[in-house]
Design a protein around this motif. Sequence first.
Motif, mmCIF file in Angstrom:
data_model
loop_
_atom_site.group_PDB
_atom_site.id
_atom_site.type_symbol
_atom_site.label_atom_id
_atom_site.label_comp_id
_atom_site.label_asym_id
_atom_site.label_seq_id
_atom_site.Cartn_x
_atom_site.Cartn_y
_atom_site.Cartn_z
ATOM 1 N N PHE A 185 36.469 22.876 49.283
ATOM 2 C CA PHE A 185 37.484 24.027 50.249
ATOM 3 C C PHE A 185 37.413 25.485 49.839
ATOM 4 C CE2 PHE A 185 41.121 21.090 51.638
ATOM 5 C CZ PHE A 185 40.109 19.809 51.685
ATOM 6 N N ARG A 186 36.540 25.900 48.798
ATOM 7 C CA ARG A 186 36.464 27.447 48.389
ATOM 8 C C ARG A 186 35.026 27.899 48.270
ATOM 9 N NH1 ARG A 186 34.855 31.718 45.421
ATOM 10 N NH2 ARG A 186 35.048 30.366 43.613
ATOM 11 N N ASP A 187 34.807 27.576 46.888
ATOM 12 C CA ASP A 187 33.219 28.127 46.598
ATOM 13 C C ASP A 187 32.209 27.730 47.520
ATOM 14 O OD1 ASP A 187 31.797 30.064 45.417
ATOM 15 O OD2 ASP A 187 31.658 28.854 43.296
ATOM 16 N N HIS A 216 31.986 26.824 50.628
ATOM 17 C CA HIS A 216 31.607 27.460 51.558
ATOM 18 C C HIS A 216 31.643 28.821 51.770
ATOM 19 C CE1 HIS A 216 35.729 28.908 53.232
ATOM 20 N NE2 HIS A 216 36.425 28.026 52.343
ATOM 21 N N GLN A 217 32.316 29.519 50.614
ATOM 22 C CA GLN A 217 32.056 30.865 50.298
ATOM 23 C C GLN A 217 30.644 31.212 50.188
ATOM 24 O OE1 GLN A 217 34.511 32.937 47.707
ATOM 25 N NE2 GLN A 217 33.065 34.365 47.032
ATOM 26 N N SER A 218 29.876 29.845 49.571
ATOM 27 C CA SER A 218 28.647 30.443 49.162
ATOM 28 C C SER A 218 27.285 29.874 50.333
ATOM 29 C CB SER A 218 28.150 29.409 47.661
ATOM 30 O OG SER A 218 29.314 29.745 46.712
ATOM 31 N N GLY A 276 41.611 31.827 46.915
ATOM 32 C CA GLY A 276 41.147 32.901 45.833
ATOM 33 C C GLY A 276 39.458 33.126 46.299
ATOM 34 N N GLY A 277 39.197 34.002 45.352
ATOM 35 C CA GLY A 277 37.854 34.613 45.459
ATOM 36 C C GLY A 277 37.676 35.432 47.064
ATOM 37 N N ALA A 278 36.702 35.093 47.736
ATOM 38 C CA ALA A 278 36.687 36.011 48.880
ATOM 39 C C ALA A 278 37.612 35.379 50.183
ATOM 40 C CB ALA A 278 35.312 35.906 49.348
ATOM 41 N N THR A 279 38.294 34.136 50.025
ATOM 42 C CA THR A 279 38.856 33.433 51.002
ATOM 43 C C THR A 279 40.070 34.176 51.484
ATOM 44 O OG1 THR A 279 40.229 32.129 49.609
ATOM 45 C CG2 THR A 279 38.012 30.917 50.155
ATOM 46 N N MET A 320 42.728 28.154 42.003
ATOM 47 C CA MET A 320 42.201 29.274 42.759
ATOM 48 C C MET A 320 41.395 30.149 41.658
ATOM 49 S SD MET A 320 45.034 32.593 42.666
ATOM 50 C CE MET A 320 43.714 33.483 43.280
ATOM 51 N N LEU A 321 40.532 31.029 42.311
ATOM 52 C CA LEU A 321 39.589 31.922 41.477
ATOM 53 C C LEU A 321 40.479 33.396 41.772
ATOM 54 C CD1 LEU A 321 37.075 32.240 40.077
ATOM 55 C CD2 LEU A 321 36.149 32.979 41.978
ATOM 56 N N LEU A 322 40.804 33.859 40.397
ATOM 57 C CA LEU A 322 41.444 35.220 40.316
ATOM 58 C C LEU A 322 40.731 36.341 39.484
ATOM 59 C CD1 LEU A 322 44.070 36.633 40.655
ATOM 60 C CD2 LEU A 322 44.894 35.945 38.601
ATOM 61 N N ARG A 323 40.237 37.219 40.073
ATOM 62 C CA ARG A 323 39.587 38.464 39.592
ATOM 63 C C ARG A 323 40.184 39.156 38.789
ATOM 64 N NH1 ARG A 323 37.132 39.254 45.531
ATOM 65 N NH2 ARG A 323 35.945 37.652 46.005
ATOM 66 N N ALA A 324 41.162 38.591 37.808
ATOM 67 C CA ALA A 324 41.722 39.312 36.841
ATOM 68 C C ALA A 324 42.381 40.398 37.441
ATOM 69 C CB ALA A 324 40.811 39.698 35.575
ATOM 70 N N ILE A 355 40.665 32.662 35.965
ATOM 71 C CA ILE A 355 40.737 34.086 35.753
ATOM 72 C C ILE A 355 39.343 34.760 35.119
ATOM 73 C CG2 ILE A 355 41.990 36.065 34.638
ATOM 74 C CD1 ILE A 355 44.310 33.851 34.096
ATOM 75 N N PHE A 356 38.772 35.678 35.787
ATOM 76 C CA PHE A 356 37.418 36.205 35.320
ATOM 77 C C PHE A 356 37.491 37.763 35.406
ATOM 78 C CE2 PHE A 356 34.742 37.563 38.812
ATOM 79 C CZ PHE A 356 35.481 37.144 39.845
ATOM 80 N N ASP A 357 36.568 38.480 34.466
ATOM 81 C CA ASP A 357 36.449 40.038 34.667
ATOM 82 C C ASP A 357 35.203 40.134 35.034
ATOM 83 O OD1 ASP A 357 37.517 42.766 34.089
ATOM 84 O OD2 ASP A 357 35.717 42.672 33.360
ATOM 85 N N ILE A 396 33.395 28.243 31.772
ATOM 86 C CA ILE A 396 31.967 28.911 31.952
ATOM 87 C C ILE A 396 31.711 29.175 33.258
ATOM 88 C CG2 ILE A 396 29.572 28.969 31.334
ATOM 89 C CD1 ILE A 396 31.559 28.822 28.952
ATOM 90 N N LYS A 397 31.635 30.320 33.602
ATOM 91 C CA LYS A 397 31.420 30.623 34.979
ATOM 92 C C LYS A 397 29.830 31.035 35.077
ATOM 93 C CE LYS A 397 33.305 33.589 38.602
ATOM 94 N NZ LYS A 397 33.018 33.032 39.805
ATOM 95 N N ASP A 398 29.150 30.175 35.543
ATOM 96 C CA ASP A 398 27.791 30.437 36.063
ATOM 97 C C ASP A 398 27.525 30.613 37.343
ATOM 98 O OD1 ASP A 398 24.891 30.622 35.927
ATOM 99 O OD2 ASP A 398 24.704 28.399 35.882
ATOM 100 N N LYS A 419 26.983 40.274 36.889
ATOM 101 C CA LYS A 419 27.124 40.687 38.156
ATOM 102 C C LYS A 419 28.046 39.302 38.802
ATOM 103 C CE LYS A 419 22.768 40.411 37.909
ATOM 104 N NZ LYS A 419 22.722 40.566 36.579
ATOM 105 N N VAL A 420 29.053 39.686 39.190
ATOM 106 C CA VAL A 420 30.010 38.772 39.837
ATOM 107 C C VAL A 420 31.032 39.739 40.395
ATOM 108 C CG1 VAL A 420 31.316 38.570 37.616
ATOM 109 C CG2 VAL A 420 31.487 36.713 39.312
ATOM 110 N N THR A 421 31.751 39.426 41.476
ATOM 111 C CA THR A 421 32.543 40.097 42.277
ATOM 112 C C THR A 421 34.029 40.742 41.317
ATOM 113 O OG1 THR A 421 32.567 38.432 43.758
ATOM 114 C CG2 THR A 421 33.895 40.150 44.499
ATOM 115 N N PRO A 422 33.926 41.998 41.461
ATOM 116 C CA PRO A 422 33.087 42.961 42.519
ATOM 117 C C PRO A 422 31.762 43.687 41.733
ATOM 118 C CG PRO A 422 35.256 43.834 41.349
ATOM 119 C CD PRO A 422 35.018 42.465 40.682
HETATM 120 C C1 3PY Z 1 34.256 35.495 43.832
HETATM 121 O O1 3PY Z 1 34.796 36.304 43.141
HETATM 122 O O2 3PY Z 1 34.601 35.355 45.058
HETATM 123 C C2 3PY Z 1 33.444 34.714 43.329
HETATM 124 O O3 3PY Z 1 32.975 33.436 43.890
HETATM 125 C C3 3PY Z 1 32.688 35.060 42.265
HETATM 126 O O4 3PY Z 1 31.584 34.134 41.773
#
Ligand code: 3PY
Length: 631
Positions: free
Chosen positions: A111-113, A115-117, A149-152, A182-186, A217-219, A281-283, A444-447
């Motif tokens: 439902f997220r990554d 189709h984002q990918s 989250g993420g780009a959605t 959800m994916l939260l970009r901190a 949560i990632f930075d 671990i966000k690869d 290298k990860v958003t942003p």
């Molecule tokens: C995002 O931040 O949208 C990501 O999927 C990063 O990998």
Amino acid sequence: PFLENVVKHKDFLSGKYNTSFIDTTPELFVFPIRKDRGTKMLTYIGNVTVNGFPGIGKKKKPVFDKPVIPKIKYSEKMPNGTKQILDQHGAEGLISWIKDQKQVLLTDTTFRDSHQSLLATRVRSTDLVHIAEPTARLIPNLFSLEMWGGATFDVAYRFLKEDPWDRLLTIRQKSPNVLLQMLLRASNAVGYKNYPDNVIKEFVEKSAYAGIDVFRIFDSLNWVKGMSLAIDAVRDTGKIAEAAICYTGDILDPSRQKYNLDYYRDMAKELEQAGAHILAIKDMAGLLKPQAAYNLITTLKEAVSIPIHLHTHDTSGNGIYTYARAIDAGVDIVDVAVSSMAGLTSQPSANTLYHALEGNERQPDVDIHAYEKLSQYWEGVRKYYSDFESGMNAPHSEIYMHEMPGGQYSNLQQQAKAVGLSEKWDEVKVMYRRVNDLFGDIVKVTPSSKVVGDMALFMVQNNLNEDDIYERGESLDFPDSVIEMFEGYLGQPHGGFPKELQKIILKGRTPFVERPGERLEPVNFQTIKEDLFHSLGRQVTSFEAIAQALYPKVFSEYCKTYEAYGNIAVLDTPTFFYGMRLGEEIEVEIEQGKTLIVKLVSIGEPQADGTRIVYFELNGQPREVIIKDEN
Ligand code: 3PY
Ligand code: ZN
């Protein structure tokens, strides 16, 4: 209807939200007279039929088979899942439950990554909502469903012209048993830049309230200092704070020791210390090779006592092997997608992993037949979005060279297309890696990945190489995102920015190293609500105020579209992207139990002013709309 529901909602009425502005400006609380919903919708359909959809253009509507929704008994009791464990035993209870599991647990990212990918994040809520309840019933023993989250968030408003909060609330309702993740970009929330601290807190609080249970949560520079605020905000809600280390480089390569095992071990300990319930671990690019996964997970398992959740992308084709090695090393949870939405830039296939672990005591405990049925549905849905496919149709081991995140690949490709660089896509990918090296080898990860992408496009477009940057940098107009990153607005990279380059890019501005949130003025949500109240002439929700704080331009465009067309999220996806064929008849359920039958009768010749009259039948009655032909 969503807004009205909110206005009528018990929490709204009970004053959980500060609505004092209603008292001070009662005249604004008069709802405008509703324009005809049918006409608005026909205007959208007429427009997309005549002018095409942005990014697709004008194209004959293909004939699609309807995606097959698995047959399930909706009347049966919903099976319990991890959501009940969290609700009954709290975060600590859930964590000890995870540790007690022998089998590897799964997070489904379809439902997220996924189709984002694969599809530039373009999957619409309707296609998610239709399969949400079957998913919850058929695979109730997932660890979580990553669905927001993420780009959605941005894409929902910007391109799909729908409300991401509505998506969350509806999926929550349809999947009451599975943890929603959800994916939260901190400090970047779901945006591309740091926001003031109070925006992050408000966003987390309202997301938790609307239904999110697990916040990954990632930075974007792996800067722990930039993550603590979000970790604390999530912990305050009683939900799960899953703090991520973004994996970059290659721990197996002795010549790339900037990000080595010690680096990852130290960061893991810092995150545990900062309050993470789970370590991720966000690869994001799929760079973690199988033996590296084994070494990394073994090391981290010794270093921390919280569960470990591994995320990868299958771009190289090595994803299943990487997971198998990580599972041997004791990883607790892995991210997978439904088979027909898996592989390549997406996550490895759940179905495949299940079979790969046949005979292994850690084989996931899921119903593989159910997964096959879900895969059949998604195979049908994916066809709707074929115009957003990246064109990658085989494993790309070149990922180890360019290191582009899976979620960025199809999006950067769209960006390159938009600036006329489709033909130079291969060059852009090579430049992407060169920019990374120029920037000192950064995560290298958003942003931060978008900054690298922007710089790569800028250099290819202007025919620049590294020497040009150093020699002629003073006279170059670098993209804003590049300037802001070097100024410090995304935080600090491991080892700092290359000093000389930083000077060239900043052209006299002074960089800073403290947390950007400390410099940013808090947002006044009350003022935002009042301003929106005036500009939209209607009541607004706390959700909308957050959207305005994060994406003012995008949100305002969305509101204009809503005003012109109404709630077009209710349209089926082929009609949304391609409009209608002459003589075609469709059904649109505008709200539960209220269906419109729309037939496209004919399209008139262009008139002197460049408009055409489009003739429909709406529930059997003739209706016309006037559409400007933009072609
Ligand atoms: C995002 O931040 O949208 C990501 O999927 C990063 O990998
Ligand atoms: Zn990802």
